[in-house]
Design an enzyme around this catalytic site. Structure first.
Site, mmCIF file in Angstrom:
data_model
loop_
_atom_site.group_PDB
_atom_site.id
_atom_site.type_symbol
_atom_site.label_atom_id
_atom_site.label_comp_id
_atom_site.label_asym_id
_atom_site.label_seq_id
_atom_site.Cartn_x
_atom_site.Cartn_y
_atom_site.Cartn_z
ATOM 1 N N SER A 228 0.850 -1.190 0.000
ATOM 2 C CA SER A 228 0.000 0.000 0.000
ATOM 3 C C SER A 228 0.885 1.237 0.000
ATOM 4 C CB SER A 228 -0.895 0.017 1.252
ATOM 5 O OG SER A 228 -1.542 1.270 1.390
ATOM 6 N N TYR B 46 -1.102 0.177 10.335
ATOM 7 C CA TYR B 46 -1.271 -0.436 9.007
ATOM 8 C C TYR B 46 -0.095 -0.059 8.108
ATOM 9 C CZ TYR B 46 -3.400 -1.228 4.385
ATOM 10 O OH TYR B 46 -3.661 -1.628 3.091
ATOM 11 N N LYS C 219 2.644 -2.502 6.339
ATOM 12 C CA LYS C 219 2.878 -2.523 4.894
ATOM 13 C C LYS C 219 4.328 -2.154 4.573
ATOM 14 C CE LYS C 219 -1.164 -3.779 3.281
ATOM 15 N NZ LYS C 219 -1.329 -5.065 2.568
#
Length: 246
Positions: free
Chosen positions: A139, A152, A156
Site C-alpha cells: 500500500s 497499518y 505494509k
C-alpha cells in the site's frame, strides 16, 4: 494463448475485492487457480462466480497451522506452484500509534506482515526447484505516513522490506519477488470513503490523474509482475498512486 495457461496460481484473500478480481483474471487466462480466505461462505460464493475448478480453501493466514493445511491442499491438488499473490490484508483505522493497545498492534501485524511471511515461507518449497513469482500487495501507506493508518502503514512498510529481502534471498532459485503498492482502490471495503462525495473530492485533490484506483488497475499491475514481461524485475515496489507523491 495466455502465458498463464495451466500455470498454478494461489491468491490469498481471493474471495472479494482485489483478490476476486485477480482470481477472475487468472481463471480467464486458463490458469489453475486456488484462493483462500477466512470465511467459507465468501469463498463458496466466489467459487460459484468464477469456476467450479477453482480450489477454494478456508484459512486464517496469521495462524501457522492454517497456512500448513492450505499448502498441503495446494500441493495435493497442484503438485507445485508457479505464482503466489499475497493479497490478504486487513486495515483498521487507529489512534496515534503510541496510544494504541498492544492487541490492536498485534492484530494488524498478524493480518498483514505475519500472514505474508508465513505464506511466502511455505510457498518456497513448492517453487525452489523450478522457479516462480511472488507478488505482494502492499500500500502507499507503507511508503508515506498517514493519519489514522499508522500501524497499518508500518505493517505494509514491513511487507515492502520483506519483498526486498526475499528478492535477494530467492533470486538464486529463479524466484522473483515484487510488490504492488496501491492507494485507495474502488472496492466495497473502501466504499465509505469514495462513496462520500466530500471525502472523495478531498482524496482527488492529491491525485494528478484525477481518480482513485480501480480493481482492474491492480490486476494489470500484478499480471505484469507475474508475467515474463517483467523477467528482469525483482525486489521492486510498484506504487500505484495515480501520480500522487509516495
Amino acid at each position: 494463448m495466455s502465458e498463464f495457461k495451466d500455470k498454478r496460481i494461489l491468491i490469498t484473500g481471493g474471495s472479494r475485492g482485489i483478490g476476486l478480481g485477480l482470481a477472475r483474471f487468472f481463471v480467464e487466462s486458463q490458469a489453475r487457480v486456488a484462493v483462500c480466505g477466512r470465511k467459507e461462505a465468501n469463498l463458496n460464493q466466489a467459487k460459484a462466480s468464477l469456476s467450479e475448478e477453482v480450489l477454494a480453501v478456508p484459512a486464517h493466514l496469521g495462524k501457522a497451522e492454517d497456512v500448513e493445511r492450505l499448502f498441503e491442499t495446494v500441493q495435493k491438488e497442484f503438485g507445485t506452484l508457479d505464482v503466489l499473490v499475497n493479497n490478504m490484508g486487513m486495515n483498521i483505522f487507529t489512534p496515534a500509534t503510541v496510544e494504541a493497545e498492544v492487541a490492536l498492534w498485534d492484530k494488524i501485524m498478524e493480518g498483514n506482515l505475519r500472514a505474508t511471511f508465513l505464506v511466502s515461507r511455505r510457498a518456497f518449497p513448492l517453487m525452489k526447484d523450478r522457479g516462480g513469482v511472488i507478488v505482494n500487495i502492499s500500500s502507499v501507506a507503507g511508503l508515506r505516513a498517514a493519519p489514522g493508518m499508522g500501524i497499518y502503514g508500518i505493517a505494509k512498510a514491513g511487507i515492502n522490506m520483506l519483498t526486498r529481502v526475499l528478492a535477494k534471498e530467492l533470486a538464486p532459485y529463479g524466484i522473483r519477488v515484487n510488490a504492488v503498492a496501491p492507494g485507495m482502490v474502488e472496492t466495497d471495503f473502501s466504499r465509505p470513503f469514495w462513496g462520500n462525495a466530500d471525502i472523495l473530492q478531498e482524496l482527488l485533490r492529491g491525485i494528478p490523474l484525477g481518480r482513485i484506483a480501480r480493481v482492474e488497475d491492480v490486476v494489470q499491475a500484478v499480471s505484469f509482475l507475474a508475467s515474463s514481461q517483467s523477467a528482469y524485475l525483482t525486489g521492486e515496489i510498484l506504487a500505484l498512486s495515480g501520480g500522487s507523491e509516495a
